[in-house]
Write an enzyme that holds these catalytic residues in place. Structure first.
Site, PDB file in Angstrom:
ATOM      1  N   LYS A   1       0.815  -1.213   0.000  1.00  0.00           N
ATOM      2  CA  LYS A   1       0.000   0.000   0.000  1.00  0.00           C
ATOM      3  C   LYS A   1       0.852   1.268   0.000  1.00  0.00           C
ATOM      4  O   LYS A   1       0.354   2.334  -0.334  1.00  0.00           O
ATOM      5  CB  LYS A   1      -0.967  -0.002   1.183  1.00  0.00           C
ATOM      6  CG  LYS A   1      -2.056  -1.068   1.025  1.00  0.00           C
ATOM      7  CD  LYS A   1      -3.133  -0.964   2.083  1.00  0.00           C
ATOM      8  CE  LYS A   1      -4.239  -1.986   1.865  1.00  0.00           C
ATOM      9  NZ  LYS A   1      -3.843  -3.357   2.301  1.00  0.00           N
TER      10      LYS A   1
HETATM   11  C1  LIG Z   1      -4.493  -4.491   1.750  1.00  0.00           C
HETATM   12  C2  LIG Z   1      -3.683  -5.750   1.735  1.00  0.00           C
HETATM   13  C3  LIG Z   1      -4.044  -6.859   0.932  1.00  0.00           C
HETATM   14  C4  LIG Z   1      -5.301  -6.868   0.101  1.00  0.00           C
HETATM   15  O1  LIG Z   1      -5.203  -6.011  -1.004  1.00  0.00           O
HETATM   16  P1  LIG Z   1      -6.519  -5.574  -1.798  1.00  0.00           P
HETATM   17  O2  LIG Z   1      -6.069  -4.529  -2.736  1.00  0.00           O
HETATM   18  O3  LIG Z   1      -7.493  -5.070  -0.776  1.00  0.00           O
HETATM   19  O4  LIG Z   1      -7.041  -6.804  -2.484  1.00  0.00           O
HETATM   20  C5  LIG Z   1      -3.210  -7.967   0.923  1.00  0.00           C
HETATM   21  N1  LIG Z   1      -2.101  -8.016   1.678  1.00  0.00           N
HETATM   22  C6  LIG Z   1      -1.723  -6.990   2.468  1.00  0.00           C
HETATM   23  C7  LIG Z   1      -0.499  -7.121   3.293  1.00  0.00           C
HETATM   24  C8  LIG Z   1      -2.498  -5.822   2.527  1.00  0.00           C
HETATM   25  O5  LIG Z   1      -2.122  -4.802   3.319  1.00  0.00           O
END
Ligand SMILES: *Cc1c(COP(=O)(O)O)cnc(C)c1O
Length: 427
Positions: free
Chosen positions: A95
Site C-alpha cells: 500500500k
Molecule cells: C491491503 C492488503 C491486501 C489486500 O489487497 P486488496 O487490494 O485489498 O485486495 C493484501 N495483503 C496486504 C499485506 C495488505 O495490506
C-alpha cells in the site's frame, strides 16, 4: 472527467468508482529498455495524464512514489517461480506505492490552494499507516487517521501513532465500522465542510489503484526480456485493488498470462466465480487480516472490465485459503525455500501450490508478496521457530515516539479533535 478531478473526488457523485474511460494500447516496444519502476511508470501512465494539470509532473511524481524497488526474486533454480517483493517501502507493505503516488499528486494539486486540505482515513490497521507515512510533513495537507481503539495489533498501532506534526492519530472508542461512519458523517457535515477542504485517501481512489499497475508492468517486462514468455501472477486479494491493477496492466497490453486471486476464508469472490451469483457477506476475522473483506468494493471495477460471467471466468481464477492452510504453508515454504511469508503472502503461496502440476510447469509464475513478515511476527515466528529480522524502515518507524488522542465514536468528538491546535497538528 480528468485524472486530477477523479483523484480529488475519490468517489463519483453517484457513489460509483472511477475507471479509465478508454484503454490505450501499449506493447513491450513502448517501454524501450525501461526497467526501474519510475521509468516504467512514464509510458504506462502518461496516456492517462495527457492534458491533465498533473501531466507535466508525471516524471517527478513517479520518482517520488517509486523511490524504493519491487525486486523479483527467483525461488527455483530454473526461475519458473519467483516472488515479487512489494514490501520495501516505509511501512513494509504494497500500500506504500499507491499511498505515496496519491500523496505526490495531492501535494501538487493543493500547492496553490489557500486552505489546507484535511484527509480523513478510517483504518482497520494497514491502510492508515501507509497513508500517514506518505502524507507526513506534506505542506498544506493535514491527515487524521481514525482507528478502533484496542482492535488493531500492537505493531499496527505503532504505525498509526508514530507520526505527529501534520498527522493526527485518533483512537476511536468503537469499531472499524464506527470509524468509517464518522468519516462519512464528517463529509456530510456542513459546519466542517465550510471550515476545511476534506478529502479521503482510501483504497478505492483511482490515484492509489492505477499506479499499482506499474510494478506488474515492470515485473512482466523483466520476465519477458529474460525468457520471452508472459508472466502469470498469484495475488493475495481482499478488496481487489491490487489484483485489479494487474488486470489493468494486462488490458493495457503488458505480457501477462494468468491471474490467480488468492483469498483467505472470506470467499465471496471464489464463490461468485463458481456459482455466478453475487452474495456479499459480513467479513470474517482471519490471520491475513488486511484481506478480511466480505463485500469487496472493487468488484464493481472487475465487472466493468469483464461484464460477462464467461469472460470473467476466462480472465481470472480465484481460490480461498483457510487459516489452518496459511499456517501450514508458512511452515512448509520456510523448510522448502528458506523463505518466510507474511500470512497474506502465504495465501498466494498456497494457491500456487494447489494449481495442477501441468499449469505450474508451463507458466512463469510470480507470487506477489504484499507485506514483510516482520509486520506479523506474533503469527509467523512460532510457525518457523525463528525470529524474523525487522527491516530498517520498520525499525526506524518503531523508534519514533507515539502520540494519539482518544475520542468517542461521535461526530462532535471528531469535530472537536480536528479543531484543537497543537498536539502535533501544525496549522
Ligand atoms: C491491503 C492488503 C491486501 C489486500 O489487497 P486488496 O487490494 O485489498 O485486495 C493484501 N495483503 C496486504 C499485506 C495488505 O495490506
Amino acid at each position: 472527467m480528468g485524472f486530477s478531478a477523479a483523484l480529488l473526488q475519490g468517489l463519483a457523485p453517484d457513489g460509483g468508482l472511477y475507471v479509465p474511460a478508454a484503454w490505450p494500447e501499449l506493447s513491450v516496444e513502448n517501454f524501450g529498455d525501461a526497467a526501474a519502476l519510475a521509468e516504467v511508470a512514464q509510458p504506462l501512465l502518461a496516456p492517462f495524464l495527457a492534458g491533465d494539470p498533473l501531466g507535466a509532473e508525471l516524471g517527478a511524481i513517479a520518482r517520488e512514489a517509486f523511490s524504493f524497488p519491487a525486486p523479483l526474486e527467483p525461488l527455483h533454480a530454473d526461475g519458473r517461480l519467483s516472488v515479487l517483493e512489494l514490501f520495501h517501502g516505509p511501512t513494509a507493505a504494497f500500500k506504500d506505492f499507491g499511498a505515496r503516488f496519491l500523496a505526490a499528486c495531492f501535494a501538487r494539486l493543493r500547492a496553490a490552494a489557500a486552505r489546507p486540505l484535511t484527509i480523513l482515513v478510517a483504518t482497520s490497521g494497514d491502510t492508515g499507516g501507509a497513508v500517514a507515512a506518505a502524507f507526513h510533513r506534506r505542506p498544506g495537507i493535514e491527515v487524521a487517521v481514525l482507528f478502533p481503539k484496542g482492535l488493531v495489533s500492537p505493531t499496527q498501532e505503532r504505525q498509526l501513532t508514530c507520526w505527529g506534526e501534520n498527522v493526527r492519530s485518533l483512537a476511536v472508542r468503537g469499531t472499524f465500522d464506527d470509524c468509517q461512519r464518522l468519516v462519512k458523517e464528517a463529509f456530510l457535515d456542513p459546519g466542517l465542510r465550510s471550515q476545511r477542504a476534506l478529502s479521503s485517501a482510501n483504497s478505492i481512489n483511482l490515484g492509489r489503484l492505477l499506479p499499482q499497475a506499474v510494478y506488474y508492468a515492470a515485473a512482466s517486462l523483466a520476465v519477458w526480456r529474460a525468457h520471452g514468455e508472459r508472466a502469470s501472477f498469484v495475488i493475495p486479494s481482499g478488496n481487489l485493488g491490487n489484483s485489479l491493477a494487474c488486470l489493468w496492466a494486462r488490458r493495457l497490453g503488458l505480457p501477462i498470462a494468468e491471474v490467480v486471486l488468492a483469498h483467505n476464508a472470506n470467499r465471496t469472490v471464489p464463490d461468485f466465480l463458481e456459482s455466478g451469483s453475487w452474495r456479499p457477506r459480513p467479513s470474517l476475522a482471519t490471520l491475513a487480516s488486511a484481506m478480511d473483506v466480505g463485500n469487496p468494493s472493487n468488484m464493481e471495477r472487475l465487472r466493468a472490465l469483464y461484464p460477462q460471467l464467461a469472460e470473467l471466468r476466462a480472465a481470472v481464477s480465484a481460490v480461498s485459503v483457510t487459516d489452518e492452510e496459511i499456517r501450514a504453508r508458512i511452515g512448509a515454504d520456510f523448510r522448502t525455500y528458506g523463505r518466510v511469508w507474511c500470512p497474506h503472502t502465504a495465501t498466494a503461496a498456497e494457491a500456487w501450490a494447489r494449481l495442477p502440476p501441468e499449469r505450474r510447469a508451463h507458466g512463469r509464475w510470480v507470487l506477489v508478496a504484499t507485506a514483510h513478515p516482520a509486520k506479523f511476527r506474533e503469527i509467523v515466528e512460532p510457525l518457523i521457530g525463528h525470529s524474523v529480522p525487522v527491516p530498517e524502515s520498520l525499525a526506524q518507524l518503531f523508534a519514533r515516539p507515539v502520540r494519539c488522542v482518544e475520542i468517542d465514536a461521535a461526530l462532535g468528538a471528531l469535530r472537536a479533535a480536528l479543531e484543537v491546535e497543537g498536539n502535533g497538528w501544525t496549522s
